[in-house]
Design a protein around this motif. Sequence first.
Motif, PDB file in Angstrom:
ATOM      1  N   GLY B  43       0.823  -1.197   0.000  1.00 49.89           N
ATOM      2  CA  GLY B  43       0.000   0.000   0.000  1.00 49.89           C
ATOM      3  C   GLY B  43       0.860   1.251   0.000  1.00 49.89           C
ATOM      4  O   GLY B  43       2.054   1.194   0.272  1.00 49.89           O
ATOM      5  N   PRO B  44       0.274   2.404  -0.326  1.00 41.90           N
ATOM      6  CA  PRO B  44       1.032   3.663  -0.300  1.00 41.90           C
ATOM      7  C   PRO B  44       1.563   3.959   1.102  1.00 41.90           C
ATOM      8  O   PRO B  44       0.892   3.696   2.100  1.00 41.90           O
ATOM      9  CB  PRO B  44      -0.005   4.705  -0.725  1.00 41.90           C
ATOM     10  N   GLN B  45       2.750   4.542   1.135  1.00 45.79           N
ATOM     11  CA  GLN B  45       3.398   4.884   2.402  1.00 45.79           C
ATOM     12  C   GLN B  45       3.678   6.378   2.420  1.00 45.79           C
ATOM     13  O   GLN B  45       4.243   6.919   1.477  1.00 45.79           O
ATOM     14  CB  GLN B  45       4.698   4.093   2.516  1.00 45.79           C
ATOM     15  N   PHE B  46       3.258   7.062   3.478  1.00 51.28           N
ATOM     16  CA  PHE B  46       3.472   8.499   3.640  1.00 51.28           C
ATOM     17  C   PHE B  46       4.964   8.825   3.613  1.00 51.28           C
ATOM     18  O   PHE B  46       5.768   8.149   4.245  1.00 51.28           O
ATOM     19  CB  PHE B  46       2.869   8.933   4.973  1.00 51.28           C
ATOM     20  N   ILE B  47       5.324   9.883   2.846  1.00 48.72           N
ATOM     21  CA  ILE B  47       6.713  10.332   2.834  1.00 48.72           C
ATOM     22  C   ILE B  47       6.836  11.679   3.534  1.00 48.72           C
ATOM     23  O   ILE B  47       7.584  11.846   4.490  1.00 48.72           O
ATOM     24  CB  ILE B  47       7.238  10.474   1.391  1.00 48.72           C
TER      25      ILE B  47
END
Lengths: 116, 112
Positions: B43-47
């Motif tokens: 899943g997308p991961q916050f940067i």
Amino acid sequence: DTEVTQTPKHLVMGMTNKKSLKCEQHMGHRAMYWYKQKAKKPPELMFVYSYEKLSINESVPSRFSPECPNSSLLNLHLHALQPEDSALYLCASSQGQGNPPGGEAFFGQGTRLTVV
Amino acid sequence: GESVGLHLPTLSVQEGDNSIINCAYSNSASDYFIWYKQESGKGPQFIIDIRSNMDKRQGQRVTVLLNKTVKHLSLQIAATQPGDSAVYFCAEARYGNNRLAFGKGNQVVVIP
């Protein structure tokens, strides 16, 4: 614990089946989301629950039915899906209040759904 | 349905070099912008994020620049590493709702 857990990881279902996707978080987040993602495309928002109430439905067909039994759980009930509904279904959660909007959203690994 | 042969914009970068990923957003009323990284099968991961009243924000090895005049957002990654290989998405939102909208992705391929 900064995890959003989704089950199952993979699901194959027929067009007449009924199945459910499950999502769980224990970060005390009060906003939970369902997104749909097709290959090589960005996630598309489907539903948002805020404080266990449905706050956003992005005109999703009724064959997708979300449910939020409590603040930690989010389900997506599936019935009479079409092959074009095959995609990665992502659950996310965020603080859901205050400033900035939603706060940092944490995503699960997704459920890879194939409709046959 | 999906277009046959659809490709993501791809940036190939040598390990150790800097990467710049660009994003054009559409809603001039957006208050908040976020960059996410999505590795294959995840899943997308916050940067990193930035509010609309800022034009630059720095994190660890990453810098986000916001140009509201031309509705443009960029992510700079310093000293790119093989683990940076992923698809990067920008997203935007407004205060008062939880509608996080994603832009088109950019594939980054790091060459060892």
